[in-house]
Design an enzyme around this catalytic site. Structure first.
Site, PDB file in Angstrom:
ATOM      1  N   GLY A   7       0.924  -1.154   0.029  1.00 57.60           N
ATOM      2  CA  GLY A   7       0.075  -0.026  -0.055  1.00 57.60           C
ATOM      3  C   GLY A   7       0.766   1.375  -0.241  1.00 57.60           C
ATOM      4  CG  LEU A   8       3.734   1.414  -2.213  1.00 52.61           C
ATOM      5  CD1 LEU A   8       4.684   0.945  -3.491  1.00 52.61           C
ATOM      6  CD2 LEU A   8       4.677   1.686  -1.003  1.00 52.61           C
ATOM      7  N   GLY A   9      -0.148   4.630  -0.708  1.00 57.91           N
ATOM      8  CA  GLY A   9      -0.781   5.754  -0.991  1.00 57.91           C
ATOM      9  C   GLY A   9      -0.043   7.093  -0.440  1.00 57.91           C
ATOM     10  CG  MET A  11      -0.492   8.520   5.556  1.00 54.34           C
ATOM     11  SD  MET A  11      -1.217   8.224   7.405  1.00 54.34           S
ATOM     12  CE  MET A  11       0.360   8.043   8.412  1.00 54.34           C
ATOM     13  N   GLY A  12       1.427   5.368   3.008  1.00 56.71           N
ATOM     14  CA  GLY A  12       2.544   4.392   2.499  1.00 56.71           C
ATOM     15  C   GLY A  12       3.627   4.698   1.995  1.00 56.71           C
ATOM     16  CG  ASN A  86      -6.225   4.406  10.913  1.00 56.61           C
ATOM     17  OD1 ASN A  86      -6.124   5.036  12.029  1.00 56.61           O
ATOM     18  ND2 ASN A  86      -5.608   5.029   9.861  1.00 56.61           N
ATOM     19  CB  SER A 112      -0.635   9.851  14.778  1.00 57.09           C
ATOM     20  OG  SER A 112      -1.299  11.331  14.712  1.00 57.09           O
ATOM     21  CE  LYS A 164      -3.738   7.525  14.239  1.00 56.74           C
ATOM     22  NZ  LYS A 164      -4.721   7.622  13.586  1.00 56.74           N
ATOM     23  CG  HIS A 167      -4.160  10.262  18.473  1.00 56.79           C
ATOM     24  ND1 HIS A 167      -4.710  10.316  17.335  1.00 56.79           N
ATOM     25  CD2 HIS A 167      -3.269  10.921  18.655  1.00 56.79           C
ATOM     26  CE1 HIS A 167      -3.753  11.068  16.868  1.00 56.79           C
ATOM     27  NE2 HIS A 167      -3.170  11.638  17.793  1.00 56.79           N
ATOM     28  CD  GLU A 171      -6.969  13.613  14.863  1.00 55.36           C
ATOM     29  OE1 GLU A 171      -7.698  13.794  13.701  1.00 55.36           O
ATOM     30  OE2 GLU A 171      -5.910  13.202  15.051  1.00 55.36           O
TER      31      GLU A 171
END
Length: 325
Positions: A7-9, A11-12, A86, A112, A164, A167, A171
């Site tokens: 998964g290289l979106g 974030m990845g 997530n 995060s 998370k 968290h 948020e």
């Protein structure tokens, strides 16, 4: 160390780059061949030395479950899978249990940092056996921010994603408070420059935070937030936090109210939700809804068509497309 990254979106892809800058060898797989290092999950695994470590960064739910199941068939005893998306913590328990019969370790890691993580580092909350975490500790050490904080072994399997989740519930409440304050200042007609009031709070006040910095950045780009619709999605983790509060008889009135405010935003164009949506876009690149063009549909939204296999799901977008941060 060597690691596979599925998964290289948004974030990845940044995590792969940060790891490579830190001297690690990363073999990435994504259904988008333009960013992928391997043509398939099997080819990615074949390029890794034993014991192998694979980090999964695909959307939570069925995409992650399917990817873990496919990796189970490809990995061997002593290997380890890290779910950095997530996922709900209950999925972690099921995934870890399913891998036991092959002796494959499982670590859940709440992440995060959003689109800023490449340069600033990612806050990491991970759960699992100490022996499994030790195998991927060099990766955690590279991804985390510089300094003494920003990384924690939160407990057993599930503890990372549970932490998370809480968290993100916090948020929700913080962003809601900033947003309501912004709407009140805008409405009262006493304050000539609301953006500068918010900017002044960034130093010396007890409410200064990175979210406040991002709110100011959003107001600098669009002072009245006129380009953003008063509509804010919820990633799921706010709901899970409220449900966990009910399950454990822990009152979460601020988080619950913030979640309900997002539901209300889908009925009316709320100024407060303009501010929440603007902050979400600042830290995570989350889509915002804009006014529809003449004869067209409004832009934005977090969804997308479902894919049928793990290989298809391991695509551009990563595990945080619809997560808070």
């Amino acid at each position: 160390m060597d690691i596979g990254l599925v998964g290289l979106g948004k974030m990845g892809g940044n995590m792969r780059e940060r790891l490579r800058r830190g001297g690690h060898t990363v073999v990435g797989y994504d259904r988008n061949p333009d960013v992928s290092d391997a043509a398939s999950l099997a080819e990615m695994v074949e390029q890794l030395p034993s014991p192998r470590a694979v980090w999964v960064m695909v959307p939570a739910g069925e995409p992650t479950r399917a990817t873990v199941a496919e990796l189970k068939d490809l990995l061997s005893e002593g290997d380890v899978i890290v779910d950095g998306g997530n996922s709900r913590w209950t999925d972690d328990l099921a995934n870890a249990e399913s891998l036991k019969d092959k002796g494959i370790g499982y670590v859940d890691c709440g992440v995060s940092g959003g689109v800023w993580g490449l340069e600033n580092g990612y806050a990491l909350m991970y759960g699992g056996d100490a022996a499994d975490i030790e195998k991927v500790q060099p990766v955690f050490d590279t991804l985390k921010p510089e300094g003494d904080f920003g990384s924690v072994h939160a407990g057993k399997v599930g503890a990372g994603h549970f932490s998370k989740m809480v968290h993100n519930g916090i948020e929700y409440a913080i962003m809601q408070a900033y947003a309501e304050g912004w709407e009140l200042l805008e409405t009262a007609e006493l304050t000539d420059n609301v953006t500068e009031v918010f900017r002044s709070w960034r130093e010396g006040t007890v409410i200064r935070s990175w979210l406040l910095d991002l709110m100011v950045a959003a107001l600098d780009e669009d002072p009245g937030l006129s380009k953003i619709a008063g509509y804010a999605e919820d990633s799921g983790e706010g709901r899970w936090t409220v449900e966990a509060g009910i399950e454990h008889a822990v009152a979460t009135p601020a988080i619950t109210a913030a979640l309900y405010a997002r539901f209300v935003s889908r009925q009316d164009d709320s100024p407060t939700m303009k501010a929440v949506s603007a902050m979400r876009n600042q830290f995570g690149g989350h889509a915002v809804r804009t006014a529809p063009p003449k004869g067209g549909d409004a832009a934005g939204g977090d969804g997308g068509p479902d894919q049928s296999t793990a290989s298809q799901q391991a695509g551009a977008g990563g595990g945080h497309e619809s997560a808070e941060s």
